[in-house]
Design an enzyme around this catalytic site. Structure first.
Site: not given
Length: 569
Positions: A499, A547
């Site tokens: 992330c 991401e």
């Protein structure tokens, strides 16, 4: 130094896989005796990312224009910069040239030789901005937008659906078309590898186009609004037996952009319909019970799904949403009906479905919270986890090194003879084992163990040449101990999910470029991997977050080490 961009990663969690902006938080696998090397000093924080973007923009303009003009006038760039630092709360008119990787607009001013960081702006916007922080050392100023003098051709304010946009810290891009957001997020990944990997450009392949979310709004399956303590409450009150109470209902919502103050948010359009209904219900409950509170609180809103087969007797259709009680949202999913509700108890169990896979977890625990993109996301990893043109030993083993509740171990297990999920949290391991049983996977196919951080791979007997390792660490990325062990083990392939693409780029740079005194089979200090592919995934539309998935293959045809080094240097 503070950025006006939100500093909280949008993937909230309670438990082992914390993804907080607090860079001192647990990374899951950590050997406390192991000091970080110079290679891992970058934290990938918003401040660091913003500063690198500012410096790049300053360098571009200084080299082309400012330096030559200042030298001709007999004064240095630093003299000009200091002389033209704007006063706090003064207003400046600037034109935004680009969006930083933090989501803020950046504008270079030829007059002051500074960069102005202005949130909620688009490239091409000419704006009046009010300065509230000056960074004298790095020649930039943080500013709030006052008004738009001339809108950018990329700006479309009719796209904004939230009344709190530009005040709430949650979203940055609602005024930008979605295709533009996806293109920008591709540049975030590109810049992450340029600034953080320490790799020459020829070792970094072109970044693939960002995979978009099927839902641009209504996608978040978890929200955590909160309210602060009574205004007159003090830390010492409890020790002195003083009990403060609320005189009125406080703002219940999220942080105001660029501050630590909570603003009242009645509705959040990026939440799923069930979560938004839960938010409405919980706001009403808190207002009714506020006299019983003595301090602030965080409200958990987590979507739960009940899958119900459609009734096929006599061709009957499923019940309509009107016939179901309470705040139940009905979704037609082909052969099934999904009944969506909102859970507010962190210890209760929530259920999610990814295709035919079911996952049950404590509602407050970590799980990816954009369910709409998970089927295509996990399919992408399935399609890339094995080599496209296999040579050498067949890869039959999977190690999921930050397994959590088993997302990758379970969804990828059919590709492998043995799949092993590893996590430092016993609670996560229990959830993963339960989810494997729920999906009818025998322990021989999908097993889970709690790891000892100092000897993570020591108990693994999978041949490295026949093994792929998936890693999905917290926001701060991997620490030196883990990367050292991974290089020593040196599996055939590594799939790195993150992330925070900046710490991902840093760690991938170590695996590709090498770590001092560590031999992954190519000599001490040499890297063991090549980057096969890089791609971003938009789990959080309307925000500046992306991401990243990096697929690595072991270099050349050199066989990996047969023995795992479990002893730390």
């Amino acid at each position: 130094m503070t950025s006006s961009a939100p500093s909280v990663c949008p993937i909230e969690s309670n438990g082992s896989k914390k993804r907080s902006s607090n860079e001192k938080g647990s990374s899951g696998f950590r050997n406390k005796k192991q000091k970080s090397s110079q290679q891992l000093n970058s934290t990938g924080s918003n401040d660091e990312v913003l500063l690198l973007d500012v410096q790049a923009l300053l360098a571009k303009h200084t080299l082309e224009d400012s330096l030559e003009n200042d030298t001709r006038n007999g004064k240095s760039t630093s003299d000009t910069t200091i002389a033209n630092i704007p006063e706090r709360f003064s207003e400046v008119e600037v034109t935004i040239s680009e969006i930083s990787s933090t989501g803020d607009g950046l504008a270079f001013s030829p007059d002051t030789k500074r960069v102005y960081v202005v949130p909620s702006t688009a490239p091409g916007d000419t704006v009046i901005a009010k300065v509230f922080v000056n960074d004298r050392k790095h020649s930039y100023s943080l500013a709030d937008i006052v008004k738009i003098v001339k809108p950018s051709p990329h700006r479309n304010d009719s796209l904004v659906t939230c009344q709190y946009f530009a005040s709430c810290s949650g979203c940055q891009f609602q005024m930008l078309p979605y295709h533009y957001q996806l293109a920008h997020k591709k540049t975030i990944v590109e810049k992450a590898y340029r600034h953080f990997s320490n790799l020459p450009p020829d070792l970094v392949p072109p970044v693939g186009d960002t995979m978009g979310s099927p839902l641009e709004y209504g996608y978040r399956t978890k929200l955590t609004p909160h309210f602060d303590a009574p205004p007159d409450a003090k830390r010492s009150d409890g020790r002195h037996g003083i009990k403060r109470s609320f005189k009125e209902v406080p703002p219940i919502g999220f942080m105001k952009k660029g501050t630590r103050f909570t603003i009242d948010i009645e509705d959040c359009p990026i939440g799923t319909e069930a979560v938004r209904l839960g938010m409405k219900r919980e706001r009403k409950r808190v207002a009714e019970e506020i006299s019983g509170y003595r301090k602030g609180a965080t409200i958990l809103l987590r979507e739960n799904t009940k899958r119900v087969p459609k009734r096929v007797d006599n061709g009957n259709q499923p019940e309509s949403s009107e016939s179901r009680p309470g705040d139940v949202v009905i979704e037609d999913q082909g052969d099934y009906i999904h009944e969506k509700t909102c859970i507010t108890d962190g210890n209760a169990k929530s259920t999610e479905y990814i295709g035919d896979f079911a996952f049950v977890n404590p509602a407050g625990a970590f799980f990816q919270n954009n369910n709409s993109i998970l089927p295509s996301f996990t399919s992408y990893i399935r399609d890339h986890i094995l080599p496209p043109n296999p040579t050498g030993p067949k890869i039959t083993n999977l190690i999921d090194a930050y397994s959590g509740s088993g997302l990758f171990t379970i969804t990828l297990s059919s590709l492998f003879t043995h799949s092993l999920g590893i996590d430092i949290s016993p609670a996560s391991i229990e959830s993963a084992k339960s989810n494997a049983r729920l999906n009818s996977l025998p322990e021989s196919q999908a097993n889970f163990i709690a790891a000892d951080a100092a000897n993570l791979f020591a108990s693994i007997n999978f041949p490295a040449a026949e093994t792929v390792v998936v890693i999905d660490p917290p926001r701060k990325g991997c620490d030196e101990s883990f990367l050292r062990q991974l290089l020593n083990y040196s599996p055939a392939r590594v799939v790195y999910v993150s992330c925070n693409v900046h710490t991902q780029a840093r760690d991938v740079g170590v695996l590709v470029g090498g770590m001092k005194d560590v031999d992954g089979g190519f000599g001490p200090g040499n890297g063991a991997y090549e980057i096969e592919s890089l791609r971003g995934f938009d789990f959080f539309p309307q925000t500046g977050h992306v991401e990243g998935v990096a697929v690595l293959r072991r270099k050349g045809n050199v066989a990996p080490q047969a023995v795992v080094e479990s002893k730390e240097d």
